[in-house]
Motif scaffolding. Structure first.
Motif, mmCIF file in Angstrom:
data_model
loop_
_atom_site.group_PDB
_atom_site.id
_atom_site.type_symbol
_atom_site.label_atom_id
_atom_site.label_comp_id
_atom_site.label_asym_id
_atom_site.label_seq_id
_atom_site.Cartn_x
_atom_site.Cartn_y
_atom_site.Cartn_z
ATOM 1 N N ASP A 65 0.730 -1.086 -0.106
ATOM 2 C CA ASP A 65 -0.064 -0.004 -0.127
ATOM 3 C C ASP A 65 0.797 1.254 -0.056
ATOM 4 O O ASP A 65 0.224 2.379 0.188
ATOM 5 N N GLY A 66 2.188 1.051 -0.024
ATOM 6 C CA GLY A 66 2.936 2.334 0.006
ATOM 7 C C GLY A 66 3.933 2.714 0.932
ATOM 8 O O GLY A 66 4.568 3.624 0.897
ATOM 9 N N ALA A 67 3.705 2.003 2.195
ATOM 10 C CA ALA A 67 4.547 2.339 3.049
ATOM 11 C C ALA A 67 5.945 1.889 2.934
ATOM 12 O O ALA A 67 6.243 0.972 2.299
ATOM 13 N N THR A 68 6.849 2.792 3.162
ATOM 14 C CA THR A 68 8.317 2.721 3.089
ATOM 15 C C THR A 68 8.847 2.400 4.472
ATOM 16 O O THR A 68 10.081 2.019 4.370
ATOM 17 N N SER A 69 8.476 2.857 5.683
ATOM 18 C CA SER A 69 8.973 2.603 6.827
ATOM 19 C C SER A 69 7.760 1.775 7.695
ATOM 20 O O SER A 69 6.644 1.978 7.574
ATOM 21 N N LEU A 70 8.161 0.769 8.532
ATOM 22 C CA LEU A 70 7.355 0.076 9.328
ATOM 23 C C LEU A 70 7.957 0.179 10.643
ATOM 24 O O LEU A 70 9.213 0.177 10.943
ATOM 25 N N GLU A 71 6.932 0.302 11.694
ATOM 26 C CA GLU A 71 7.491 0.115 13.107
ATOM 27 C C GLU A 71 6.448 -1.056 13.674
ATOM 28 O O GLU A 71 5.140 -1.170 13.359
ATOM 29 N N VAL A 72 7.170 -1.893 14.164
ATOM 30 C CA VAL A 72 6.488 -3.147 14.855
ATOM 31 C C VAL A 72 6.626 -2.956 16.269
ATOM 32 O O VAL A 72 7.698 -3.183 16.766
ATOM 33 N N ASP A 73 5.503 -2.761 17.334
ATOM 34 C CA ASP A 73 5.657 -2.620 18.515
ATOM 35 C C ASP A 73 5.254 -3.949 19.381
ATOM 36 O O ASP A 73 4.306 -4.387 19.160
ATOM 37 N N LEU A 74 6.721 -4.437 19.750
ATOM 38 C CA LEU A 74 6.543 -5.842 20.688
ATOM 39 C C LEU A 74 6.459 -5.607 21.998
ATOM 40 O O LEU A 74 6.798 -6.605 22.813
ATOM 41 N N ALA A 75 6.234 -4.471 22.572
ATOM 42 C CA ALA A 75 6.579 -4.117 24.042
ATOM 43 C C ALA A 75 5.387 -5.072 24.708
ATOM 44 O O ALA A 75 5.816 -5.489 25.862
ATOM 45 N N ALA A 76 4.590 -5.444 24.149
ATOM 46 C CA ALA A 76 3.349 -6.289 25.208
ATOM 47 C C ALA A 76 3.551 -7.796 24.585
ATOM 48 O O ALA A 76 2.710 -8.614 25.237
ATOM 49 N N VAL A 77 4.578 -8.148 24.165
ATOM 50 C CA VAL A 77 4.813 -9.511 23.222
ATOM 51 C C VAL A 77 5.461 -10.214 24.368
ATOM 52 O O VAL A 77 6.478 -10.001 24.880
ATOM 53 N N ASP A 78 4.789 -11.572 24.978
ATOM 54 C CA ASP A 78 5.568 -12.398 25.704
ATOM 55 C C ASP A 78 6.370 -13.663 25.053
ATOM 56 O O ASP A 78 7.029 -14.372 25.674
ATOM 57 N N PHE A 79 6.106 -13.858 23.943
ATOM 58 C CA PHE A 79 6.623 -14.950 23.149
ATOM 59 C C PHE A 79 6.624 -14.829 21.815
ATOM 60 O O PHE A 79 5.705 -14.611 21.096
ATOM 61 N N LEU A 80 7.593 -15.277 21.142
ATOM 62 C CA LEU A 80 7.838 -15.164 19.733
ATOM 63 C C LEU A 80 8.582 -16.584 19.401
ATOM 64 O O LEU A 80 9.440 -17.033 19.963
ATOM 65 N N ASP A 81 8.079 -17.045 18.103
ATOM 66 C CA ASP A 81 8.725 -18.378 17.759
ATOM 67 C C ASP A 81 9.636 -18.258 16.493
ATOM 68 O O ASP A 81 9.537 -16.815 15.878
ATOM 69 N N SER A 82 9.943 -18.976 15.797
ATOM 70 C CA SER A 82 10.792 -18.887 14.475
ATOM 71 C C SER A 82 9.926 -18.284 13.252
ATOM 72 O O SER A 82 10.109 -17.603 12.521
ATOM 73 N N ALA A 83 8.539 -18.877 13.169
ATOM 74 C CA ALA A 83 7.736 -18.245 12.373
ATOM 75 C C ALA A 83 7.482 -16.625 12.193
ATOM 76 O O ALA A 83 7.405 -16.036 11.416
ATOM 77 N N ALA A 84 7.449 -16.361 13.644
ATOM 78 C CA ALA A 84 7.370 -14.848 13.867
ATOM 79 C C ALA A 84 8.445 -14.225 13.446
ATOM 80 O O ALA A 84 8.594 -12.958 12.672
#
Length: 131
Positions: A65-84
């Motif tokens: 959709d045209g975004a050239t910059s991304l910010e992903v807020d992980l502050a409230a994430v308590d688990f990530l796996d390899s797929a993430a």
């Protein structure tokens, strides 16, 4: 460039959405879209193989959709796996190809941050502290 917020809807029936995971954009809970500069995705709970395909699709949509910059807020994430992690790496690559920036808000949970450290991805991604 200013980061516009981008609402990410899992698109699953309510009974299929785990109550411990949310993906959203606006702080007031309402949807918005990526602007010409960037998009912001807010995650919480577990981000794993169940959620990763939707995350990947929404990050791809923001870039398409045209975004050239991304910010992903992980502050409230308590688990990530390899797929993430794979979804985040893919978005990082696409953003860099466009000459944009990709920033992760550091998870508050040390266990979630540890995944980046163990995989050495803490040296690849740009992190900032949350609000």
């Amino acid at each position: 460039p200013e980061i516009g917020e981008f609402f990410v809807d899992l698109g699953l029936p309510t009974d299929e959405v785990r109550p411990d995971t949310t993906i959203g954009g606006n702080r007031d809970g309402g949807p918005s879209s990526a602007d010409e500069h960037g998009a912001r995705v807010v995650l919480s709970g577990r981000v794993d193989a169940v959620v990763a395909p939707q995350l990947r699709a929404r990050l791809t949509t923001a870039l398409d959709d045209g975004a050239t910059s991304l910010e992903v807020d992980l502050a409230a994430v308590d688990f990530l796996d390899s797929a993430a992690l794979a979804a985040l790496v893919q978005a990082l690559k696409r953003t860099r190809e466009r000459g944009g920036s990709f920033v992760l808000v550091r998870p508050h949970d040390p266990a979630a941050m540890r995944v980046f450290e163990l995989t050495k991805l803490d040296r690849v991604f740009t992190f900032r502290d949350g609000d």
